[in-house]
Design a protein around this motif. Structure first.
Motif, mmCIF file in Angstrom:
data_model
loop_
_atom_site.group_PDB
_atom_site.id
_atom_site.type_symbol
_atom_site.label_atom_id
_atom_site.label_comp_id
_atom_site.label_asym_id
_atom_site.label_seq_id
_atom_site.Cartn_x
_atom_site.Cartn_y
_atom_site.Cartn_z
ATOM 1 N N ALA A 16 -12.273 4.586 -10.925
ATOM 2 C CA ALA A 16 -12.084 3.237 -10.398
ATOM 3 C C ALA A 16 -12.024 2.227 -11.538
ATOM 4 C CB ALA A 16 -13.215 2.894 -9.435
ATOM 5 N N VAL A 320 -8.941 -2.570 -5.920
ATOM 6 C CA VAL A 320 -10.267 -1.952 -5.943
ATOM 7 C C VAL A 320 -10.569 -1.337 -4.580
ATOM 8 C CG1 VAL A 320 -12.732 -2.430 -6.056
ATOM 9 C CG2 VAL A 320 -11.223 -3.389 -7.753
ATOM 10 N N ILE A 324 -10.950 2.644 -3.885
ATOM 11 C CA ILE A 324 -12.222 3.166 -3.392
ATOM 12 C C ILE A 324 -12.022 3.936 -2.083
ATOM 13 C CG2 ILE A 324 -14.421 2.439 -2.383
ATOM 14 C CD1 ILE A 324 -14.674 0.488 -4.654
#
Lengths: 347, 405
Positions: A16, A320, A324
């Motif tokens: 990430a 993000v 995720i």
């Protein structure tokens, strides 16, 4: 098992971080910043004006520093011009003692969207809620349909039913959302065919979902994802149906429907579980296309808006979240696979 | 001149596509006659599904080739706008058609009064041109990196797999939006990626030949010089435009001079090409790596190791040929997937110019008027659907036939 999950979590966080840095770097390249300055100011800005705008807003610092500030591990920038101090974490009118030095993602501060003129956190959460609604209905349609098609096709390999259902699943994987969506709208919602059963736009579904406004987008996404899951289910079902214990049951004279439902089904559903989880990244693509096509202002629509306007902080938050989602579903599918299949043990 | 009925439209399209039908019939008769001598390709003609798929694929290939470079099937210029033909339904006679001009718009006119049928055919050429070559490049990258990752394992595998997973965790559309915008093109990043990705076929062929012939330097050296020279020239022509490899407003890296440059790729197409290869290669990498992991435990690999063969010989001449079945099947599927990706790019208006006749852009242009004039978007949608369906059926047929023996 605990160690396995810990290690996977570590790799996940590293992934990430790398991905957000890539997005950060690409969105903060100079031509992109120049475009941002011109859309915020005016389009006939001189090069010097662009420079000073960017400098005033902290965009001209070195890339790693900016990334650290965005993350919240480095103190936010402050600029003093003509006696007024402004910074990343406070405006000119914030009292001296309320000024924070750190404000980044780690502090829960996702920044400010330059297009929507709102906090990124609130925008993303409302849009995610809308997409969640869409995904819920997609799952509700897609998973049972795919499993039924797969099991029916796989229980008698090579039969007429198998042939036709397999061809159907191939056809559905070959139809991307922008093709099926266009065809559905043309057939069921346009005046050219005169059917007009459904609406060609899902904008009203953001307020209240109805059969009329939500069927087409849900079916469009579900259809593309369905074929693949159905084929995986079929493959694992045919494999189970050739196993010894199924043959024993048949020779014992158990009814065929009982064999399928009681003996075969549970073992045949292990593989599709993983596949369903791994479908999430693809569904995300579908969501972007369908939300654009049906004008449903959810997360996918937000991604397109953020990316086409180079709304840096919004785009970062969007990536993000999507990264995720992808990584968490991969983790769940790995853990679930180990959990469901006792033959696999991870030290 | 009156409007054509649907039967009339279909009949005229059928006649217009005459050369395609003739080529299809010739191809199928020849292949069916000699199918026993043609290996896996010949076996394809034993499976109905595979034959249907192959027919669909070859139909679009012929349409693309005849319509694109040979300029045969089209009835009108795909870019010229004809006054009075805006949003006309299929079969509308062309207003003010002159002598020698085709008198109808077979599939109607789009919102800019261009002939949908001709654009459909020109669009087929864009797909037929880009999709297989991009897939081939992705395979070169995937094979060149996947084989050593699977064969050696260890740290190399960890690093390469991490990078592949990194790219795979990216939502494709976000990646496209980040790579295929004019601002990013200005920074020259796509050119650097092209430099990097296009070198893989060169490396692949070089290692392939060297590992086979390095014991016979007399054959190897001239062969390598010849092949590398040719491919290197192609590579340099591919990556350099107007005498420079990377050209940004502030600096440029010189490439080969323009008079040696064989062809120039339109920068829009180059960006699309690079991003499609970039998105596809990690998946190919994973497949090849998995196959290499499986095959390296076989006896013939152990035999080759005992014989003292080098690692690259084993990878490219022992493992790779034995992995060809799944790879060929995946190649067909992946061309279909690449076609879908190209359509996605067009659908979001990324990369190619907005007047480009490719199917994705046409769907994008047509979807705004979908409720009133669906024909302009439906024609390319159905075209894309049939091509991808054909590729999937072909892959299915190939898989069935290759499993049979």
């Amino acid at each position: 098992m605990g160690l396995f999950i810990l290690r996977r979590l570590g790799v996940m966080i590293l992934t990430a971080l790398c991905l957000t840095f890539v997005v950060f770097w690409l969105t903060n390249l100079y031509p992109n910043l120049e475009k941002l300055a011109k859309t915020q100011g005016n389009f006939r800005m001189s090069d010097e004006a662009v420079e000073s705008y960017l400098g005033k807003n902290g965009y001209l610092q070195p890339m790693p520093v900016k990334f650290g500030q965005w993350l919240g591990v480095l103190p936010g920038w402050t600029v003093e011009s003509e006696g007024v101090t402004t910074g990343k974490c406070f405006g000119a009118d914030t009292p001296e003692d309320e000024r924070r030095s750190f404000c980044g993602v780690l502090q829960g501060d996702w920044g400010f969207s330059t297009v929507f003129k709102d906090e990124v956190g609130t925008i993303v959460s409302t849009r995610l809620g809308l997409t969640g609604k869409l995904m819920f209905f997609v799952m509700l349609v897609m998973v049972p349909m795919a499993l039924i098609v797969g099991v029916l096709a796989g229980m008698r390999e090579g039969s007429k039913l198998d042939r036709s259902l397999s061809t159907f699943s191939i056809a559905s994987t070959a139809t991307p959302e922008y093709v099926s969506g266009v065809i559905f709208i043309a057939v069921f919602a346009s005046s050219a065919f005169g059917l007009k059963w459904f609406k060609g736009s899902a904008t009203s579904a953001m307020e209240s979902v109805s059969f009329e406004n939500f069927t087409l987008p849900v079916v469009t996404i579900a259809l593309y994802g369905m074929g693949y899951i159905a084929r995986m289910t079929r493959a694992s079902m045919t494999e189970v149906m050739t196993a010894q214990y199924i043959r024993t049951a048949r020779l014992k004279g158990v009814k065929f429907s009982d064999i399928v439902l009681k003996h075969a089904l549970r073992n045949a559903l292990i593989a599709p579980f993983t596949v369903i989880m791994l479908q999430f990244p693809w569904l995300l693509n579908g969501v972007v296309i369908v939300e654009t096509l049906f004008n449903y202002k959810g997360f996918g629509w937000l991604l397109v808006q953020a990316a086409s306007n180079n709304d840096i902080e919004l785009l970062l938050a969007v990536s993000v979240v999507s990264v995720i989602v992808v990584l968490v579903t991969q983790l769940i599918s790995d853990i679930g696979y180990v959990y469901l299949n006792p033959r696999i043990r991870i030290a | 001149m009156e409007e054509l009925s649907w039967g009339g439209i279909l009949a005229r399209i059928f006649i217009q596509l005459g050369p395609v039908w003739i080529s299809l019939i010739v191809l199928f008769t020849v292949s069916m006659t000699y199918k026993r001598r043609l290996g896996l390709y010949g076996k394809l003609f034993d499976s109905t599904i595979g034959m249907i798929g192959f027919a669909l694929v070859m139909f679009w290939v012929f349409v693309g080739v005849f319509g694109g470079p040979l300029d045969m099937l089209v009835t009108h210029d795909p870019l010229s706008q004809v006054s009075g033909m805006k949003n006309k339904i299929p079969g509308t006679p062309m207003r003010g058609a002159e002598e020698g001009e085709y008198a109808w718009f077979l599939l109607g006119g789009d919102n800019l009064a261009r002939d949908v049928f001709s654009r459909l055919i020109k669009g087929a050429w864009v797909v037929v041109q880009i999709a297989p070559i991009a897939t081939l490049f992705a395979f070169m990258v995937g094979i060149t990196l996947g084989l050593p990752a699977g064969y050696y394992g260890g740290r190399l595998d960890t690093v390469l797999s991490f990078l592949a997973n990194l790219i795979l965790a990216f939502p494709v559309i976000l990646l496209f939006y980040l790579l295929v915008t004019p601002e990013i093109v200005l920074t020259g990043i796509p050119n650097y990626m092209a430099l990097f990705l296009f070198v893989f076929p060169l490396v692949f062929v070089c290692i392939l030949l060297n590992s086979r012939y390095y014991t016979q330097p007399k054959v190897r050296t001239p062969l390598l010089i010849g092949v590398l020279g040719g491919l290197g020239w192609l590579y340099l022509s591919l990556v350099s435009t107007d005498g420079s490899v990377v050209a940004t407003p502030t600096y440029s890296i010189p490439g080969i001079p323009a008079f040696l440059d064989l062809f120039d790729i339109d920068p829009g197409i180059l960006v699309v090409f690079v991003s499609v290869v970039f998105v596809n290669s990690p998946t190919v990498f994973r497949i090849v790596r998995g196959l290499a992991l499986d095959i390296k435990t076989r006896d013939y690999v152990a035999a080759a190791q005992t014989r003292g063969e080098g690692p690259w010989y084993i990878m490219l001449w022992e493992i790779l040929p034995n992995a060809r079945g799944p790879l060929i099947v995946d190649f067909c599927l992946r061309i279909g997937y690449t076609t879908i990706l190209l359509g996605t790019l067009g659908f979001f208006g990324l990369g190619l110019e907005s007047e480009s006749p490719d199917w994705g852009s046409t769907i994008n242009a047509g979807r705004r008027l979908l409720a009133l004039y669906p024909h302009a978007a439906i024609a390319p949608a159905l075209a894309l659907l049939t091509l991808v369906l054909g590729l999937n059926l072909l892959a299915d047929g190939l898989r069935e036939e290759s499993l049979r023996d």
